[in-house]
Design a protein around this motif. Sequence first.
Motif, PDB file in Angstrom:
ATOM      1  N   ARG A   6      61.107  24.434  19.620  1.00 46.02           N
ATOM      2  CA  ARG A   6      61.937  24.647  20.733  1.00 46.02           C
ATOM      3  C   ARG A   6      60.986  23.830  22.164  1.00 46.02           C
ATOM      4  NH1 ARG A   6      65.985  28.104  21.178  1.00 46.02           N
ATOM      5  NH2 ARG A   6      66.353  29.211  19.357  1.00 46.02           N
ATOM      6  N   SER A   7      59.973  23.511  21.444  1.00 46.56           N
ATOM      7  CA  SER A   7      58.848  22.822  22.482  1.00 46.56           C
ATOM      8  C   SER A   7      59.311  21.671  23.343  1.00 46.56           C
ATOM      9  CB  SER A   7      57.664  22.287  21.719  1.00 46.56           C
ATOM     10  OG  SER A   7      57.572  21.417  20.853  1.00 46.56           O
ATOM     11  N   GLY A   8      60.423  20.890  22.723  1.00 46.18           N
ATOM     12  CA  GLY A   8      60.932  19.604  23.523  1.00 46.18           C
ATOM     13  C   GLY A   8      61.968  20.336  24.520  1.00 46.18           C
ATOM     14  N   TYR A   9      62.370  21.532  24.678  1.00 46.48           N
ATOM     15  CA  TYR A   9      63.180  22.085  25.430  1.00 46.48           C
ATOM     16  C   TYR A   9      62.628  22.991  26.667  1.00 46.48           C
ATOM     17  CZ  TYR A   9      66.497  20.177  22.055  1.00 46.48           C
ATOM     18  OH  TYR A   9      67.089  19.216  21.389  1.00 46.48           O
ATOM     19  N   PRO A  10      63.605  23.180  27.408  1.00 47.76           N
ATOM     20  CA  PRO A  10      62.822  23.972  28.411  1.00 47.76           C
ATOM     21  C   PRO A  10      62.074  25.421  28.368  1.00 47.76           C
ATOM     22  CG  PRO A  10      65.132  23.366  29.198  1.00 47.76           C
ATOM     23  CD  PRO A  10      64.720  23.055  27.690  1.00 47.76           C
ATOM     24  N   PHE A  11      61.229  25.672  29.288  1.00 49.70           N
ATOM     25  CA  PHE A  11      60.585  27.063  29.049  1.00 49.70           C
ATOM     26  C   PHE A  11      60.898  27.542  30.395  1.00 49.70           C
ATOM     27  CE2 PHE A  11      56.880  29.756  30.239  1.00 49.70           C
ATOM     28  CZ  PHE A  11      56.911  30.697  28.818  1.00 49.70           C
ATOM     29  N   ILE A  12      61.423  28.647  30.667  1.00 50.11           N
ATOM     30  CA  ILE A  12      62.005  29.284  31.788  1.00 50.11           C
ATOM     31  C   ILE A  12      61.585  30.391  32.057  1.00 50.11           C
ATOM     32  CG2 ILE A  12      63.818  29.445  33.354  1.00 50.11           C
ATOM     33  CD1 ILE A  12      64.684  26.878  32.811  1.00 50.11           C
ATOM     34  N   ARG A  13      60.705  30.546  33.103  1.00 52.40           N
ATOM     35  CA  ARG A  13      59.901  31.808  33.381  1.00 52.40           C
ATOM     36  C   ARG A  13      60.940  32.694  34.409  1.00 52.40           C
ATOM     37  NH1 ARG A  13      55.940  33.702  37.389  1.00 52.40           N
ATOM     38  NH2 ARG A  13      55.434  35.778  36.560  1.00 52.40           N
ATOM     39  N   VAL A  14      61.091  33.880  34.115  1.00 53.65           N
ATOM     40  CA  VAL A  14      61.896  34.608  35.163  1.00 53.65           C
ATOM     41  C   VAL A  14      60.881  35.887  35.561  1.00 53.65           C
ATOM     42  CG1 VAL A  14      63.668  35.956  35.852  1.00 53.65           C
ATOM     43  CG2 VAL A  14      64.128  33.928  34.396  1.00 53.65           C
ATOM     44  N   ASN A  15      60.556  36.012  36.541  1.00 49.05           N
ATOM     45  CA  ASN A  15      59.548  37.057  36.985  1.00 49.05           C
ATOM     46  C   ASN A  15      60.716  38.274  37.263  1.00 49.05           C
ATOM     47  OD1 ASN A  15      58.233  39.331  37.853  1.00 49.05           O
ATOM     48  ND2 ASN A  15      57.008  37.884  39.271  1.00 49.05           N
ATOM     49  N   CYS A  16      61.105  39.190  36.502  1.00 49.24           N
ATOM     50  CA  CYS A  16      62.027  40.367  36.742  1.00 49.24           C
ATOM     51  C   CYS A  16      61.666  41.067  38.052  1.00 49.24           C
ATOM     52  CB  CYS A  16      62.435  41.122  35.529  1.00 49.24           C
ATOM     53  SG  CYS A  16      62.643  40.171  34.083  1.00 49.24           S
ATOM     54  N   ALA A  17      60.483  41.156  38.173  1.00 45.11           N
ATOM     55  CA  ALA A  17      60.116  42.355  39.307  1.00 45.11           C
ATOM     56  C   ALA A  17      60.227  41.586  40.646  1.00 45.11           C
ATOM     57  CB  ALA A  17      58.311  42.395  39.115  1.00 45.11           C
ATOM     58  N   ALA A  18      60.435  40.135  40.849  1.00 42.23           N
ATOM     59  CA  ALA A  18      60.189  39.528  41.885  1.00 42.23           C
ATOM     60  C   ALA A  18      61.696  39.255  42.496  1.00 42.23           C
ATOM     61  CB  ALA A  18      59.590  38.122  41.643  1.00 42.23           C
ATOM     62  N   ILE A  19      62.601  39.407  41.763  1.00 46.79           N
ATOM     63  CA  ILE A  19      64.036  39.105  42.006  1.00 46.79           C
ATOM     64  C   ILE A  19      64.869  40.351  42.404  1.00 46.79           C
ATOM     65  CG2 ILE A  19      66.029  37.907  41.252  1.00 46.79           C
ATOM     66  CD1 ILE A  19      64.228  36.397  39.433  1.00 46.79           C
TER      67      ILE A  19
END
Length: 454
Positions: A189-202
């Motif tokens: 998957r490295s050629g595709y996005p890596f998306i981080r979501v901080n569940c605590a911040a939203i």
Amino acid sequence: MDIETAYKEIIDQNKYMSGYIIDDQGYIVYMNNTYLQILNLEKDAVLGKHILEISPNTKTLSVLKTGEAINGYNWRVKGRNMIASSIPIYKDGKVIGAFAYSLFLDILDAKEMIESLMWELNKYKDEVRILHRAKYSFSDLIGSSEEFLKVINLARQLASHPDTTVLITGESGTGKELLANAIHNRSARSGYPFIRVNCAAIPENLLESELFGYDEGAYTGAQKGGRAGKFELAQGGTIFLDEIGEMSYLMQSKLLVFLQEHEIERVGGSQPMELDVRVIAATNRNLEKMVSEGLFRQDLFFRLNVIHLEMIPLSSHKEDIPQLIEHFLIKFNRRLGTDIKGVTDKALKSLQHYRWPGNVRELQNGMERAVIIANMEGSSLLSGRHFNFVNTSDDPESFYRSKDLKTITEDVERQLIKRALKDANNDIQTASKFLGIDRATLYRKIKKYGFSAS
Ligand SMILES: Nc1ncnc2c1ncn2[C@@H]1O[C@H](COP(=O)(O)OP(=O)(O)OP(=O)(O)O)[C@@H](O)[C@H]1O
Ligand SMILES: [Mg+2]
């Protein structure tokens, strides 16, 4: 830039637009590639020719006479329907030429136009990939102790399982986010996005649309065409759900649905959307305990816990401290433009003896601060005083091993009493006042610590 160059640029940038420029006599001074292709002519064959030779019915010549633009007329060239405009070019109040351009109207040509727009869109997708690429890889994870490598090697093996859900746990600052990046980067998957979501911040009420997006009309004031959520943005890649322990019970159920069905539904949407996204979740909370307390869904826990990687605290792989120090020294010297050579033996001992409650992050921050301070002082070695969190006034080994809180408190008490007696010239009355205790207590302590007083 003069107006002529500006026109050239416009028609050169748009593949689906044909255009040319003539001088005040009607001779062609410029023609773009699209128009040349339609005419099936080479540039040299048209430049310098009169426009009537190329386009006998042209309206552009009349523009030279009237000085007025003709906008949006229908036009046919080689069987293609176009919509055209002819515009005079003025200089110092005089018409010095004209510019003509046309857009395709044919379905076939529209298709070409759409294709070129699609190309733009793909370019945008690439940008998403670049913007959201994982920054770290396994080579950024420093440490070679057995305990540390046990986890890291297990994570490396995940390379051949790019769809497996992963749960990363561990204390704060142990490298969970770093590891999630590395796993993504070492997968198909490295050629595709890596998306981080901080569940605590939203905020809870926004998390759903943040993750799953929303459809037009989901809210009053919702963006036209709706908006893609992080899952959609991560298509093909990985979504990293950081601080998953902070996710509300309701959102936990929605996430569970995705893990089961590989489908999401935008807020206010009616059509589920199939997505190929891997989930990596991380938390410094004890999810099993949260499950038993009814704070975390057991079924979600099982789904996430397919592969569990537990990052160990720095205190359980202190052997790696010298290597980490070396790594951060190189990093900060480079970043700060300093030339600190190393750490004194004594300071190294203190650093290895410290508990590191903030783990590698604390070591990293401590190193940065120490490098800055040492550099300001002009020292080329980091010593104990550059690290504010480790007491190096004593030999650290004996300091932490021999002294419990009681001993430390007594040390401090002894020092204070000694000083108060000195300042009071050994007068008990005055010294007890300085210390804020009564005379009897002071006497008892003097006896305890074996001081002499008058
Ligand atoms: N083994 C390691 N080698 C090099 N740097 C590391 C290592 N572990 C952690 N770090 C660095 O320490 C910092 C904290 O790491 P990271 O953000 O991955 O921790 P975390 O476990 O996600 O912490 P938190 O629970 O507080 O979010 C980062 O700057 C990271 O680069
Ligand atoms: Mg983190």
